[in-house]
Scaffold this active site. Structure first.
Site, mmCIF file in Angstrom:
data_model
loop_
_atom_site.group_PDB
_atom_site.id
_atom_site.type_symbol
_atom_site.label_atom_id
_atom_site.label_comp_id
_atom_site.label_asym_id
_atom_site.label_seq_id
_atom_site.Cartn_x
_atom_site.Cartn_y
_atom_site.Cartn_z
ATOM 1 N N ASP A 1 0.582 -1.216 -0.111
ATOM 2 C CA ASP A 1 -0.391 0.095 0.294
ATOM 3 C C ASP A 1 0.703 1.387 -0.221
ATOM 4 O O ASP A 1 2.407 1.142 0.137
ATOM 5 C CB ASP A 1 -1.375 -0.130 1.160
ATOM 6 C CG ASP A 1 -1.888 0.764 1.223
ATOM 7 O OD1 ASP A 1 -2.265 1.624 0.294
ATOM 8 O OD2 ASP A 1 -2.775 1.643 2.341
ATOM 9 N N THR B 1 -0.086 4.434 0.918
ATOM 10 C CA THR B 1 -0.193 4.982 2.731
ATOM 11 C C THR B 1 0.307 4.454 3.633
ATOM 12 O O THR B 1 -0.305 3.443 3.855
ATOM 13 C CB THR B 1 -1.375 5.831 2.322
ATOM 14 O OG1 THR B 1 -1.730 6.361 2.132
ATOM 15 C CG2 THR B 1 -0.963 6.883 4.292
ATOM 16 N N ASP C 1 -1.947 -1.014 6.584
ATOM 17 C CA ASP C 1 -2.087 -0.728 7.847
ATOM 18 C C ASP C 1 -3.765 -0.349 8.219
ATOM 19 O O ASP C 1 -3.921 0.039 8.800
ATOM 20 C CB ASP C 1 -0.785 0.344 8.312
ATOM 21 C CG ASP C 1 -1.829 1.601 6.932
ATOM 22 O OD1 ASP C 1 -2.374 1.276 6.172
ATOM 23 O OD2 ASP C 1 -0.789 2.488 7.740
#
Length: 795
Positions: free
Chosen positions: A301, A303, A534
């Site tokens: 990912d 971010t 996350d």
């Protein structure tokens, strides 16, 4: 739907204490690691220790203490295994406390986070996006609350929850906020067993362990007939006395047992846990270390992985109205969000909520829709989200947002809507008001991490919910070049999706279900996939990836389903994690080659001697006494297997592992073992003087056989240690020199029952050993070509 505001204040401290005393708390183990007592029992009372223990007692009965030296293996196996596993247990338990999800519990004394086991029956637990439901309960407050129960029920779509609805432990919040009252805690909770299994320290359920078990089963089939034949022939046909027969029988049986294979495997895994723990990496499922060795694609990912989680408002470009109007609306939106995500938190940090704006309806942010909104009665309906989702692609505002995103910045659109935000038709027609430009800081270690993966031939796919142009710009800054695609154009059919993934590197506007589909598509092309993330939108992909890696600061749900949690939130830790996996599986394969070669040549030698004994009488020949006493096979294992295997099992190793562990080990160990066993038998036959031989002549024949065995076994070590580095070559040379010392010192010759003084027998043994070594070398080159692996002598 928005529930009426609840006035529930939770339990008093006295009520909590009473429930704890009554046993109505969520008292489940933090982790299901084995207790110290269990670890001790598991390492002492093993099948291998039992076999060696019985043989040790038998040798002691003969009165030959020196031949019982192999009994030290029982102590070594037990102590080393216990120490390493207890260290690993302590490391895991400490990290688990840091990484566990901590529910937010509302009580009369205040609202605070507590450990899961401190939750009691009737506690009120507040929840928001990404939170995991830790106990079963009943919703008492909700604001657009949606729960994903797919990990429990398989239901793919989030389920909207109203007051009075049940929530189950193991599910997680994908949107909205709320609170629920605990109705079932501890072992009564629906997913208590599921949660226990998810965090279990285990040494099973891995290709490596399963492969070793299959090999051990094969060995068992060989050991039984070879052992029975040896016992019969040595005890009842050689007629050399019970003491010599017993020692010969034990000398044949001891090396058949691969006593160090399982031990070295366990040690390698346990040391891997400890090393990763030192880097603040929590391994929630031990076989994950093995899986990391095979990873060839990392889905990351943007971010929180390539960029830091925090953001700041860099600029606001007003498209309609005044800057004050835009600022006031942004402040109101941020103030109305009880659980702001990173983008909304940045806005909240930049603006203070205006007075007089009363919330009349809300729509939480969802990864699938990419926008959120709040209605304020006379102040209007306001939405904020992805410009390319809310705007006409042909509009000037959309073009400007795309231009800003191409610089690697995150852009949000603030817009006024013509419908109430919780209306099914929302967001309806929107009027652009401003572009909010957010700046994310690229992780300083991200470039080096991506370069590492490129050097190791591990592909990196960036899959993000952000604008595709923005994601591509960030990836390009980090040196990850390749084509970028908007995930809204991805095909749904798996084979077509897999083909697209082979051609593109970066993907934007990826929905949670698409992240999962991407993982499945890559796996369908034979890739071993590691997924990092996350957020709550990463949970399903993390769960289905071969290896799920969550950030410690991520959502509790993402941490709960991942096999590995990076507690320091550093993407740069991942190369060390992958390297540790490669070290473990690569070194275990080397060690397995050594131990299984020993088992093969021991079984073969026992069979050859046993068959000769059975055929000797009809042919009028003398039956063979087994060439070695227990002390001989003990010292043979010291420097050809034991010490080198221990060193090799813990050494660095960055070679990526591939499937086919059993095939590779057997194609190496079987031919090598056959060569060693045959050469040793030939050497022994050449030096054997029959059953009427004196004790000196028998020692000389045994010594000659041992010399041949050591030469060929050392060459197996020399092959296994390749490709050489200076220390590996030094290890092989030192092992050979150790035996030169043992065979030349009078004291060791006497203690270890060695007699190399018969130059004819010794020379013949060396010659046979050289031929055997040449055969092992030839097999190494032929095997490399057969497996399609380029043979490498030096790293």
């Amino acid at each position: 739907m928005t529930s009426p505001v609840s006035e529930a204040v939770g339990l008093s401290d006295a009520e909590v204490a009473q429930r704890v005393a009554d046993g109505r708390s969520n008292n489940v183990p933090e982790r299901t690691t084995r207790s110290v007592a269990h670890i001790v029992r598991a390492n002492v009372f093993t099948r291998i220790n039992a076999i060696l223990g019985v043989l040790f007692i038998i040798v002691l009965i003969t009165g030959s203490l020196i031949n019982g030296l192999f009994g030290l293996l029982i102590v070594a196996n037990s102590v080393i295994g216990m120490v390493q596993e207890i260290r690993a247990k302590r490391t895991l338990d400490k990290l688990a406390i840091i990484g566990q999800a901590k529910p937010l519990v509302r009580r009369q004394s205040g609202t605070r986070t507590v450990a899961p086991e401190e939750v009691v029956l009737d506690d009120i637990i507040e929840i928001g996006p990404g939170d995991q439901i830790v106990v079963d309960g009943e919703v008492i407050e909700e604001q657009n609350l949606e729960i994903d129960e797919s990990l429990l029920t398989g239901e793919a779509d989030p389920i909207a929850k109203d007051p009075g609805d049940a929530v189950m432990s193991g599910s997680f919040v994908v949107a909205g906020t709320g609170a629920y009252r605990a109705t079932k805690v501890g072992a009564d909770a629906y997913a208590a067993q599921l949660a226990a299994e998810a965090s279990k320290f285990t040494l099973v359920k891995s290709e490596l362990r399963n492969g070793i078990n299959r090999i051990l089963q094969l060995i068992t089939y060989l050991l039984v007939p070879a052992g029975l034949l040896t016992i019969y022939t040595q005890m009842f046909t050689t007629n050399v006395g019970w003491r010599e027969s017993v020692l010969a029988t034990v000398g044949a049986l001891v090396p058949m047992v691969p006593e160090g294979l399982v031990l070295m495997t366990s040690i390698a895994f346990a040391v891997g846990v400890i090393r990763l723990g030192q880097r603040q990496c929590l391994v929630q499922e031990l076989p994950a270390i093995e899986g990391l060795a095979r990873v060839d694609v990392v889905c990351a990912d943007k971010t929180g992985t390539l960029t830091e989680s925090g953001m700041r408002v860099s600029d606001v470009e007003v498209l309609d109205g005044t800057p004050e109007r835009a600022a006031t609306a942004l402040a109101a939106l941020a103030g109305a969000d009880p659980r702001p995500n990173a983008s909304m938190q940045a806005i909240a940090d930049a603006y203070h909520p205006p007075p007089g704006w009363t919330v009349t309806a809300t729509a939480p942010f969802k990864s699938a829709t990419k926008w959120s909104g709040v209605s304020y009665g006379e102040h209007g309906n306001w939405v904020i989200g992805a410009p390319d989702v809310l705007l006409d692609p042909a509009s000037a505002a959309a073009a400007r947002a795309e231009q800003i995103g191409a610089q690697g910045l995150r852009v949000l659109l603030l817009a006024a809507s013509d419908v109430v935000v919780d209306d099914p038709a929302a967001p309806g027609h929107v009027t652009p008001v401003a572009l909010v430009i957010l700046e994310q800081k690229v992780r300083p270690d991200a470039r080096a991490t991506l370069e590492y993966f490129a050097a190791q031939n591990v592909a990196v796919k960036v899959i993000s919910g952000d604008n595709a142009v923005s994601v591509g710009a960030v990836a390009d800054k980090l040196g990850l070049h390749g084509e970028t695609m908007d995930a809204r154009r991805l095909p749904e059919e798996r084979s077509q999706l897999a083909d697209v993934l082979d051609s593109y590197t970066t993907f934007g506007r990826v929905r949670p279900d698409q992240k999962r589909a991407i993982v499945h598509a890559l796996q369908s092309h034979g890739h071993t996939v590691a997924m990092t993330g996350d957020g709550v939108n990463d949970v399903l992909a993390l769960k289905d990836a071969d290896i799920g890696v969550a950030m410690g600061a991520g959502s509790p749900a993402s941490r709960a389903v991942a096999q590995i949690v990076l507690l320091d939130n550093k993407f740069a830790t991942l190369p060390y994690v992958v390297g540790e996996g490669r070290r473990v599986i690569g070194n275990i394969e080397r060690v397995a080659n050594l131990f299984l070669t020993k088992t093969v040549y021991s079984v073969l030698l026992a069979l050859l001697v046993g068959l000769e004994c059975l055929l000797a009488k009809p042919l009028g020949a003398d039956p063979l006494v087994y060439p070695f006493q227990p002390i001989h096979v003990t010292i043979a294992a010291w420097f050809t297997i034991g010490i080198p295997a221990f060193i090799l099992s813990l050494a660095p190793n960055n070679e990526r592992a591939y499937p086919g562990f059993v095939r590779r080990v057997l194609t190496a160990a079987l031919p090598s073992g056959l060569v060693v066993g045959t050469a040793t038998f030939v050497s022994y036959l050449g030096a054997y003087h029959g059953r009427q031989a004196t004790a000196v002549e028998q020692d000389q024949a045994s010594t000659a056989a041992l010399i041949t065995l050591l030469i060929t076994a050392l060459w197996v070590l020399a092959v296994v240690a390749r490709p050489y580095q200076w220390w590996r070559l030094a290890l092989v040379i030192a092992s050979a020199l150790a035996y030169v010392v043992i065979f030349t010192l009078p004291w060791t010759q006497h203690k270890f029952l060695l007699d190399p003084s018969n130059l004819g027998a010794t020379s013949f043994a060396i010659g046979v050993g050289a031929v055997g070594a040449a055969a092992i070398e030839a097999n190494w080159w032929m095997r490399a070509r057969t497996l399609g692996v380029p043979p490498r002598l030096w790293r």
